[in-house]
Design a protein around this motif. Structure first.
Motif, PDB file in Angstrom:
ATOM      1  N   ALA B 161     -23.501  14.101   2.225  1.00  0.00           N
ATOM      2  CA  ALA B 161     -23.400  13.655   0.837  1.00  0.00           C
ATOM      3  C   ALA B 161     -22.580  14.640   0.007  1.00  0.00           C
ATOM      4  CB  ALA B 161     -24.790  13.476   0.247  1.00  0.00           C
ATOM      5  N   HIS B 162     -22.688  15.957   0.336  1.00  0.00           N
ATOM      6  CA  HIS B 162     -21.880  16.964  -0.374  1.00  0.00           C
ATOM      7  C   HIS B 162     -20.467  17.027   0.157  1.00  0.00           C
ATOM      8  CE1 HIS B 162     -25.851  19.310  -0.840  1.00  0.00           C
ATOM      9  NE2 HIS B 162     -25.691  18.425  -1.814  1.00  0.00           N
ATOM     10  N   ASP B 163     -20.397  17.172   1.458  1.00  0.00           N
ATOM     11  CA  ASP B 163     -19.122  17.555   2.073  1.00  0.00           C
ATOM     12  C   ASP B 163     -18.190  16.377   2.346  1.00  0.00           C
ATOM     13  OD1 ASP B 163     -20.407  19.915   1.958  1.00  0.00           O
ATOM     14  OD2 ASP B 163     -20.725  20.149   4.119  1.00  0.00           O
ATOM     15  N   TYR B 164     -18.747  15.194   2.561  1.00  0.00           N
ATOM     16  CA  TYR B 164     -17.893  14.035   2.877  1.00  0.00           C
ATOM     17  C   TYR B 164     -18.276  12.850   2.004  1.00  0.00           C
ATOM     18  CZ  TYR B 164     -17.534  17.106   6.892  1.00  0.00           C
ATOM     19  OH  TYR B 164     -17.379  18.207   7.685  1.00  0.00           O
ATOM     20  N   PRO B 165     -18.193  13.030   0.655  1.00  0.00           N
ATOM     21  CA  PRO B 165     -18.690  11.978  -0.234  1.00  0.00           C
ATOM     22  C   PRO B 165     -17.957  10.646  -0.067  1.00  0.00           C
ATOM     23  CG  PRO B 165     -17.518  13.685  -1.472  1.00  0.00           C
ATOM     24  CD  PRO B 165     -17.676  14.194  -0.078  1.00  0.00           C
ATOM     25  N   GLU B 166     -16.645  10.708   0.252  1.00  0.00           N
ATOM     26  CA  GLU B 166     -15.905   9.435   0.368  1.00  0.00           C
ATOM     27  C   GLU B 166     -16.454   8.619   1.537  1.00  0.00           C
ATOM     28  OE1 GLU B 166     -14.145  12.392   1.057  1.00  0.00           O
ATOM     29  OE2 GLU B 166     -14.009  12.850  -1.076  1.00  0.00           O
TER      30      GLU B 166
END
Lengths: 251, 484
Positions: B161-166
């Motif tokens: 959720a933080h690192d790969y939001p897209e």
């Protein structure tokens, strides 16, 4: 040595064996013949401990040990092998896997180390070759889709691999053509002569042409009524049970 | 037979007082009992989530409130009080678990031994507080490095959720919509754990991925959320669960798993589920309400589910495939064992949407004791799906005469070119089979294990090798005492 004394067995409340006595010394081959319903199969099941075969009196000692107090698998561990009249199918379990599990179970019981996969493979291939059995059969599921003859051959492979000290063969010869009969007889004869004991249960004396027994017993109405040698089997063949004064359906 | 004293106790505690609440600093890490917007905000804040995800959770919660618990499955259990459950607790500190294996239920250790699990692993599984020096940490580190080199993302759902939001925004809820069912809505509101996997184009994942190797995630989450994406031409094999009975503190489990395969990609998802099934009288035990679904979005893509379900008091689980891309393939291989008072209602849905899609379903149910096992499956061929094919085989094996097996196949065909086959059998372990094995020297337990494994062979052969060996032993252990 197997010593059966005054064995009485009921099945479903009905008495089938009514005081049977039989002693088989090491290295001896005994044949039991008798009319339908005399209790031949009951005898083999009672010795091996099948559920539902209740011993109400008597004793069965094997090499001095009380078999009747043991579980069926323990009796197998003591060296007892039963060749089934109708070997059952176990879908999804290969003959190899089944037999290796069986052999290692027996070895564990005997306190011997388990057989390694590689050694087992060598052993079973050698035994299959001796008995002229197609090695492909070993990969197939236990008895699944086997013809009657194949099932009996498979019993012989199992017997050869497990190498019992006492084999009971329950109508192993029934439903076999002459080639299959030879193979089965060959399997039995290979076991013989190593001081192994054999109990043949058979309807016909045909098998006894190939495996000549030391003793022939006639079982009728739950008891052994006559004991003789190979000649007794021939007499039976010629005159029938009635001809020897034995009721055909005594039970 | 996998009765773990810890699990039993803690399962009781979930509905009663929370035993571990005495330590102050842990107490602050725990949301109060029950579910409301504040609890969801608390979870989201703890996870330092972006605003959109909080909104997503809150909307899911709103929808969940209006939904009703499904009652159509063939399972009976006392009503669940959703306000009597903790929805967030921080990862356990060493204060919680047993201090050493000496404090662990010997019965549990006996099962570990039978499964051939090393002492170190036993400690982890039983929840013994161990210093981070054991073997698999170094394994995990090398492991992660290797994956990174291949461009594979393998992390917790919170990290994603933080690192790969897209990626998260694109795929979260894209296969299992929030409102798909009661438990998926609940999960969407409160999920706190889970795995995120992304395999880039053309990459064949060099190893089997398993949550086991994702350190700091030793405890199975109560509301897990897993997303696995296989981009064009990629392949991954994912292992979930563990053959060993795990210490678990939560009675209610409601996980959601979403799989996505693009063109020419393949995901193989294998599960071994062995949670606490309750005691012999049916007390305690995990309730497992899972929504698992895969979307074969790309042409020639493939999703394969293999599951071995032996644990839980209640299993409600239908891993499914949406066959959207042309020529896509869906597979479901399942073994479900129920013993004592366990109840399992499990199966699959194969939805044929694209052309030339095919699906295979092989389900093996084994019931013993007083348990009930139901296969419930749907094969649906949409009007536009030309030349769809399905083969279904459902076999049930009964042990004893107090258990039940049920097969409920639904078939909906809207295109005349479809070919659908369904085979079903019910059998028993016969006395003759058992005696044959005994006479050859096998004891009762080994005989049952052998016969049951034979019955399940068509499914077990789809498990990854090391998993399969353990799973075979597990089948026997699950059925201990069921015969003789």
């Amino acid at each position: 040595m197997l010593e059966i004394k005054n064995l009485r067995v009921t099945v479903g409340g009905k008495e089938i064996l009514k005081g049977l006595n039989l002693t088989i010394n090491d290295g001896e081959v005994h044949a039991i013949m008798g009319p339908n319903g005399a209790g031949k199969s009951t005898l083999s099941y009672a010795i091996c401990g099948k559920d539902g075969y209740e011993v109400i009196e008597g004793s069965v000692l094997y090499n001095g040990k009380d078999l009747l107090s043991m579980d069926p698998n323990e009796r197998a561990g003591e060296g007892l092998f039963l060749g089934f009249q109708y070997p059952v199918e176990i879908p999804g379990v290969s003959n190899m896997n089944f037999l290796r599990t069986a052999l290692n179970s027996q070895r564990r019981y005997q306190g011997a180390p388990e057989v390694k996969a590689v050694d087992f493979l060598k052993l079973i291939r050698a035994k299959a070759k001796e008995l002229d059995v197609d090695p492909e059969m070993l990969k197939r599921d236990v008895n699944v889709g086997f013809s009657g003859g194949e099932k009996k051959r498979n019993e012989m492979v199992q017997m050869a691999v497990l190498d019992p000290s006492m084999a009971i063969l329950d109508e192993t010869d029934s439903g076999l053509d002459i080639d299959a009969l030879r193979i089965v007889a060959d399997g039995i004869n290979r076991l013989r002569g190593q001081d192994k004991s054999i109990l043949l249960i058979t309807h016909y004396q045909r098998l006894l042409d190939y495996v000549v027994p030391d003793f022939v017993h006639v079982l009728a109405d739950g008891r052994i009524v006559k004991t003789g040698t190979k000649d007794l089997a021939l007499q039976l063949e010629a005159k029938g049970y009635a001809g020897l004064g034995i009721a055909e359906n005594a039970a | 037979m996998v009765a773990t004293e810890q699990a039993k106790q803690t399962v009781e505690e979930v509905s009663g007082e929370y035993k571990y609440g005495f330590v102050t600093d842990i107490d602050t890490e725990k949301a109060p009992k029950g579910l409301n917007e504040d609890v969801i905000r608390f979870i989201s804040a703890k996870k330092k989530e972006p605003e959109w995800l909080l909104d997503w959770r809150l909307k899911a919660y709103e929808k969940w409130l209006k939904m009703e618990e499904p009652k159509w499955a063939m399972v009976n259990y006392p009503e669940i009080d959703f306000q009597d459950i903790y929805y967030y607790a921080a990862p356990k500190s060493s204060e919680d678990g047993p201090k050493s294996l000496d404090e662990v239920d010997p019965e549990l250790l006996r099962v570990y031994e039978k499964l051939g699990i090393s002492l170190k692993e036993q400690e982890v599984l039983a929840g013994v507080a161990v210093d981070i020096v054991f073997d698999s940490v170094s394994v995990a580190t090398t492991f992660r490095k290797k994956l990174k080199e291949a461009g594979i993302i393998f992390c917790s759902i919170s990290e994603a959720a933080h690192d790969y939001p897209e990626l998260m925004r694109k795929y979260l809820g894209s296969v299992v919509p929030v409102t798909d069912n009661y438990y998926s809505a609940l999960n969407s509101a409160v999920f706190t754990d889970g795995t995120f996997v992304y395999i880039p184009k053309g990459v064949r994942c060099p190893m089997e991925l398993s949550t086991y190797f994702r350190i700091n995630e030793a405890n199975t989450g109560q509301f897990e959320r897993t997303i696995i994406i296989a981009d064009e031409g990629s392949y991954v094999s994912y292992l979930e669960g563990c053959t060993a009975p795990q210490r678990d503190e939560n009675q209610l489990h409601a996980a959601v798993v979403e799989l996505i395969t693009h063109d020419d990609a393949e995901i193989k998802y294998s599960t071994v589920q062995n949670w606490y099934p309750g005691d012999k009288d049916g007390k305690g035990g995990i309730y497992n309400f899972v929504t698992k679904r895969g979307a074969c979005r790309g042409k020639n893509s493939k999703i394969s589910w293999t599951q071995v379900e032996t644990g839980s008091a209640i299993t409600w689980k239908y891993p499914s495939c949406l066959l959207i891309g042309d020529n896509s393939v869906g597979e479901f291989y399942s073994v479900a064992i129920t013993n004592n008072h366990q109840q399992a209602d499990t199966g699959t849905k194969m939805i044929h949407i694209g052309n030339n899609t095919s699906s295979t379903i092989i389900s093996k149910g084994i019931s013993a004791g007083k348990s009930e096992a139901t296969y419930r499956g749907l094969v649906k061929v949409m009007a536009g799906a030309e030349n769809a094919r399905n083969f279904t085989q459902c076999d049930s094996l009964l042990i004893g005469d107090l258990c039940g097996a049920h097969t409920v196949p639904y078939i909906e065909i809207k295109n005349p070119t479809a070919q659908v086959e369904h085979e079903a059998t019910t059998s028993k372990i016969s006395d003759e089979q058992l005696f044959y094995c005994l006479q050859r020297g096998l004891d009762v337990e080994d005989s049952v294990t052998l016969i049951v494994n034979g019955f399940c062979k068509d499914v077990m052969k789809h498990l990854p090798m090391e998993f399969a060996v353990e799973a075979q032993k597990l089948l026997g252990i699950s059925l201990e005492g069921s015969v003789g």
